[in-house]
Design an enzyme around this catalytic site. Structure first.
Site, PDB file in Angstrom:
ATOM      1  N   ARG A 182     -87.360  87.308  77.797  1.00 24.58           N
ATOM      2  CA  ARG A 182     -86.039  86.735  78.058  1.00 24.58           C
ATOM      3  C   ARG A 182     -84.974  87.821  78.156  1.00 24.58           C
ATOM      4  NH1 ARG A 182     -82.855  82.016  74.580  1.00 24.58           N
ATOM      5  NH2 ARG A 182     -80.826  82.379  75.564  1.00 24.58           N
TER       6      ARG A 182
ATOM      7  N   ASN B 180     -88.647  75.761  78.111  1.00 28.39           N
ATOM      8  CA  ASN B 180     -87.755  75.827  79.268  1.00 28.39           C
ATOM      9  C   ASN B 180     -88.350  76.646  80.407  1.00 28.39           C
ATOM     10  OD1 ASN B 180     -85.476  74.287  78.903  1.00 28.39           O
ATOM     11  ND2 ASN B 180     -84.595  75.749  77.434  1.00 28.39           N
TER      12      ASN B 180
ATOM     13  N   CYS C 227     -85.010  67.933  76.258  1.00 28.11           N
ATOM     14  CA  CYS C 227     -83.900  68.865  76.221  1.00 28.11           C
ATOM     15  C   CYS C 227     -82.939  68.339  75.161  1.00 28.11           C
ATOM     16  CB  CYS C 227     -83.218  68.902  77.579  1.00 28.11           C
ATOM     17  SG  CYS C 227     -81.798  69.984  77.588  1.00 28.11           S
TER      18      CYS C 227
ATOM     19  N   HIS D  48     -80.698  70.283  82.464  1.00 32.75           N
ATOM     20  CA  HIS D  48     -79.567  71.221  82.465  1.00 32.75           C
ATOM     21  C   HIS D  48     -78.684  71.031  83.700  1.00 32.75           C
ATOM     22  CE1 HIS D  48     -81.172  74.376  79.377  1.00 32.75           C
ATOM     23  NE2 HIS D  48     -81.252  73.131  78.963  1.00 32.75           N
TER      24      HIS D  48
ATOM     25  N   TYR E 181     -74.114  72.849  80.960  1.00 33.89           N
ATOM     26  CA  TYR E 181     -74.613  73.874  81.883  1.00 33.89           C
ATOM     27  C   TYR E 181     -73.943  73.817  83.254  1.00 33.89           C
ATOM     28  CZ  TYR E 181     -78.159  75.312  78.565  1.00 33.89           C
ATOM     29  OH  TYR E 181     -78.795  75.823  77.460  1.00 33.89           O
TER      30      TYR E 181
END
Lengths: 464, 464, 464, 464
Positions: free
Chosen positions: A96, A150, A172, A202, A255
């Protein structure tokens, strides 16, 4: 499930696991668990041990007789499972960090679920989830897969479209945040408010009605400009342009700021990136995680510590436990999940995955039909779904041209030579986890592509 | 049409008019024109006089007995018209200068058909075209409207959707450029090559087949990387990423560079903007136009001058004349036009306007069904159409929130505070031509919004 | 195709073949044929010989050097073919006699393309056409398949959907009849009239415009009530209810009488069935055919005899020859054919076969987008397409339950015990040609199902 | 609704009213009613008095303080209503007798919700419901309309499409019958079984799952061939062809027998019609009703009598009361209702009315997305919806050609001269209630159209 439920958690060494345990303990009466298997990979073995012991302590303290098994052997764990939850992270937080830093080093968003980072997380995760599904077909063909890795929407899409596995629900925590926060904003309790969500993971909007059926969305919008509307801890707060929100008369998700306020969102990401005390979000999360694991090591700790909330995924595990309990006990709970559309969002094809208010029962998720959207939302929605479909197809085929198409479709990536550089560096950086792109990566290596961001380059050189 | 055809050209004072005349003269045998009416507004009177005399000279030189009428009275002209062509420019080139310079002053594309500039051109043009349609309902209810005022797709959409007028065809010269250039690239003549276009105005793709039905698209793509593929003179050439084009196996249009190569396209626009010898495209066009009008004044000039080709709209008038002749003489010509979808582009609703290969005959445009697209193109297409629908609706309603939505949906505008600044400055700059946004503009004036770009601000202050 | 075109005709022993030859001879200049292969099965050998010799005489008389090959070996013929036309009839006219007489013996329509007869013709034909397609994939992968075996729409659907073969066009002579007859009704020539057809094979409507683009459909409707509107010779003429046709403002096809005037159409079929001098249509055709073959035997006959027109398929071969020439010479002819929808009939899925006005060129058929229909036609259209899809699926899978569903969906079959009897008798009667239904047929035989109609039963007992 | 709920029932003089009262009394705790207004027309005054007194006795016996108002003035009643239920019957049972007998006199089904009878019930009812909606817009704009006047689906469609009134739910008792009966068939309780219904009113299918999510539809189908599957008392039981039902793996509704077993259903209707002791269903209902009203006159009767169940509408009122309570108390009940599709049945347009499993809460009905159907069901569904749309449009416009189209589309009507005769006789018979068809009816009268069925003709002559 005669003698109690068998739960398998892939990525069991995650710092989230204690929250998951707490959720199961709370629901034991309706979800009588027999055994829990925490599965992880070799690199995550140490964390698995720490969090696994912590998990067992939590069950022991609860008074329920549940055994927590720890294993690196996924197949052993999956045998006869009733529910499989997935919270694994291919390449761990180091991956990440690269997802975020490489785009940011060129001034673009590397957000882990949206933007270039999200695309690469999908590229790494989809091949693994499809392997898990193949194992499930053999070892636990009646189990339900509850995913919260995710990008949850795309992972769920790939499971259904390419894995041909229907017994899946993607989760989520973003909707729950709104559901908990917004009623209070208008002086009501959650039970007296009706929420209708629709969109993609999102990337959804919702409307709110009171218990007389009146549309109270605009009342909440009003409050949003003075109070905090259930913003997740990990999302920087930016106000949307008021007239825009009034026009839509729906509430965008947190988001949406990356799309509706790209300039400010990106500025914030770059500010953190350029601040040596912060770094990208993944670096901050890593610090929090290290703290958490220190806490988990404490042999006296037998309940979820407060600090976990900071982690950003609050309510995630709650969503997972409630989903599982709703399926097991046929509860008809109203939840917002990623599931096969079936017409619920009629601006998208019936056979793709959407995130939408659904009734959860023994039959899985039954989405509530939302009806058509205004062109202003429809345009975004159709763009994003098609972008997701390109990402999923590229993740499965390893087609470089399609990866370029996905990058260019993604609204957070400005197309051109720089975008291509980012794509190429990310391919190099994640080589270990992208067998489908092997030929392309070898070509890029021959062409001498190197990673500009120091931290990302060093991690890659160290094989992390 | 018993005694010959009556043509009315709105925006008749345009520098394009001589090309239009040439096209009609060439086709007189199949399209026996009786009279041509060139209509313009007060501000364009001088140009109308110059170009009108030039037009009459061209007809006189042709030997055909056609009278060119000049008028500022649109209604007088429209009475009993057979074909009405529209090439007017609300606010003239000065408005385009503002459309381009205001966004560029903040580092964003102000392109006149795409980007913020295109949105404002639509905001100014749509109210006027709807007035023209109302006049046509009264004065020439059987006439065909052939539009080539940009943004041609949105203008055609508004005519059908809000004007409820079906007898309309929208034109663009971009497809013709490809059709003329590409066959040569593979050693063929146009007549031996089958083109299939689909998409939206300035946003379409095409496939190419040889006269044995073989797909030769990839052969042309191959050549595109060495030769020029019919790029319009007014579009800067940027190569698309080869692997992307190979993946789509379709040929994007020149305007796709703004979306597929945003970084480079924008850099080029900014370079020109910042070059005091160039300025934005509109400023360059203005210089070319001034030269053209100088030429047109020459009482001996009775044919289209060479210099007109530089103007950027080559083939535009040819498209218009061929369309009119095809309707009049029921020719069943295969052309690429903006028309009601009716299912031809099945990824979009049947009732919106698309730009697609069509058969043109007495019944207007019959679009050829193209079939579904890959998600990578479908995503763009659906985004762009919905963006267009928002622009059209905002142009009709004057809803500021919807204007914000349209801006944010537009892929060439980075959302956020700067985008809103651009929107606000453009509203102020075009006040004179935006009665539908009157209340908003007054509010913005009270809030003290001023125009940052010097040239745009000065034009506005001078009431130009 | 360098040294001339190779045409293969499957079912070459058909009485239609001379018409086909005539069509090719007429078009030799644009379609330079090298060789023609007439293929048939063992049972048709005698007819093949007769018609084959006749065909060669026709070519010899034409002065063109074309060799007509006769063979029972399909694979030999298909090798390197350029065009394959299919006009075979599985089970010959005897099968059609059963298709018609068995339903009629219970008072229901056994029409060979609609009704129970059409369903069984599809059940017999689809497995064979799929075998032909498999051969083509091996032996002539670039060839075009031009089908005129009925039910032409369903056969084309099966070729694309189950055979995965796109290079196919399905033909029917019904539209040509209207195109030739209707302009005269309003004092015009075909070339001055624009036709727009849409629907399904034997189930389409059309609109007509003059060469100024005016809708003249209602003028033709007016005349339809006094004159004959291109009714095929094989279709009994029944007037539709005038107000109904006025409401639709489209012209139904001749076969619509079975649906719009079921009572009268059925009465006529039953009248013929019960008339010992007539019998069902197939019996009449058989008599005509016998006459034709007698004529064909005449070694001096070297042109298509007049009597062929009575056969009912007038213009069928003309359609086939024109289609082939249009593909070969990239002619862009406007024809009505069965082809993949691609959105042209937007009330049906893009991926099914429709019969629609199309441009025929080297790329095959490009359907013209027709747009949506009124619910009154949309309901029929969607019903019929879904019925066809059930028939195709049942033809491929041999699923008896699905055959029942198809029967019940078919508007010409009244559901219930009698319908099931008809279905069962037809299965027994066609056993020889229905390997996919083997298990069901054996079960029915065990249950003692016998055929009620004497003629059909005797044919079956004789193995015909 | 501060001081309790105001309910208005239009057609309050119906024999169903006591069942409705019983339903409200049972739910008083969650639905605190203040007053009930029973509205009827002049012709129904006597019944209204009888049933109204009975209703007041029921409330008095319940111990709740609820006042039952009786009125012929609809506007007085509607003022400030919270819920309006409609159970009126334009033309009373005499009209239904004609609806049934006129088609049956020609051998066709005159069923009151399907077939010619249903079409004419729609023609009579839709103009009245649209008047009611106009009144509601003025007098109680926040009220919910809960319709159970048949044909319930088309009436609901008209309310939304032509009345532009969204706050409506259409009800039917058929699904409840299945929901109550089927679980027992497999040894389960209703609460342990998940039902998923989709389709149209009197034309839906359903699937059944157990509380582990397993599909148990086939188990119930198995039992359907030995036991009674919740067949409404008013529907004659005919077994569907087993293989057909197995193929669909869904359970058709009782009314499907008219379509799947047309022969037998019609035979039964004709048998009753020809039996002087029975007559058509309406005549039987009339006898039952007379008995009921005799009972209701008893001043000591203060509860719903047993005999009401025979009436055929069992559970209808229960459905209505539960719907109202679910809206009022925001209960999130899962019910099967007619509501705006919004994508739930994705084979039909989002903007039409479907009958589908829905969650009922303060926001009305939220349909659960069902997903696509197999072509065998899709064909029927699309046919029937389009037929309904034609009926609604003809009901509003009075277009005779469209009435013919609706008749011909209806699968229970065999098209042709007889069908037109039936249509014409029904128009004459219902003249009093069909102002929209005034001109046509006058023309038919001039042409001397007379009614063949004696009873229907006599009723008409008597002005009944």
């Amino acid at each position: 499930m005669n003698q109690g439920v068998k739960i398998v958690t892939i990525g069991g060494g995650s710092s989230y696991t204690p929250e998951l345990m707490e959720g199961f303990i709370k629901r034991y009466d309706e979800l009588p668990i027999r055994e829990i298997w925490l599965v992880d990979v070799e690199e995550g073995k140490e964390k698995l041990e720490i969090v696994g012991k912590m998990a067992q302590r939590m069950w022991d303290a609860s008074g329920y007789d549940v055994k927590v098994h720890l294993t690196l052997d996924r197949k052993e764990a999956l045998k006869d499972a009733d529910f499989v939850t997935t919270q694994f992270r291919v390449g761990l937080l180091n991956a990440r960090i690269k997802d975020e830093r490489i785009p940011l080093s060129y001034g673009m968003a590397g957000q882990e679920t949206n933007g270039a980072g999200g695309i690469f997380k999908a590229f790494r995760t989809i091949p693994v989830i499809l392997e898990i599904v193949e194992d499930m077909k053999q070892l636990c063909p009646n189990a339900w897969l509850v995913n919260f890795t995710n990008p949850s929407g795309m992972v769920t899409e790939a499971v259904i479209r390419y894995g041909k596995w229907d017994r899946v629900i993607g989760l989520c925590n973003v909707p729950i945040g709104s559901i908990l926060a917004e009623p209070k904003m208008i002086g009501k309790e959650s039970k007296d408010v009706i929420f209708k969500f629709a969109g993609l993971n999102h990337f959804h909007w919702h409307k709110v009605y009171d218990n007389s059926g009146n549309d109270v969305t605009s009342q909440i919008i009003d409050k949003m400009y003075t109070e905090d509307a259930g913003m997740p801890a990990n999302v920087f707060k930016v106000d949307f342009i008021r007239e825009q929100v009034d026009q839509m008369n729906m509430i965008p998700c947190a988001y949406h700021q990356y799309y509706y306020k790209e300039e400010e969102s990106l500025a914030h990401l770059l500010e953190e990136y350029n601040d040596p005390n912060k770094g990208s979000r993944a670096q901050q999360v890593k610090a929090t995680e290290d703290e958490l694991f220190e806490l988990y090591k404490d042999p006296n700790l037998d309940h979820k510590p407060e600090q976990l909330a900071k982690r950003g995924g609050a309510h995630y595990s709650d969503a997972a436990c409630e989903t599982i309990a709703s399926i097991y006990a046929n509860k008809n709970t109203n939840m917002v999940v990623s599931t096969l559309n079936r017409g619920a969002v009629c601006d998208l094809p019936w056979d793709c995955v959407v995130e939408v208010s659904s009734i959860i029962n023994a039959q899985g998720a039954q989405p509530l039909a939302f009806g058509p959207m205004h062109p202003a939302e429809k345009g975004w929605l159709q763009l994003m779904k098609n972008m997701e479909l390109c990402v999923c197809e590229a993740a499965v085929t390893g087609n470089y041209g399609l990866a370029v198409q996905a990058f260019i479709l993604n609204p957070l990536i400005r197309s051109g030579a720089t975008a291509q550089k980012i794509l190429n560096e990310l391919l190099i950086a994640h080589k270990k986890y992208l067998p489908q792109f092997k030929d392309t990566i070898e070509r890029l290596e021959k062409e001498g592509v190197t990673i500009k961001d120091d931290i990302a380059r060093e991690l890659t050189e160290k094989g992390l």
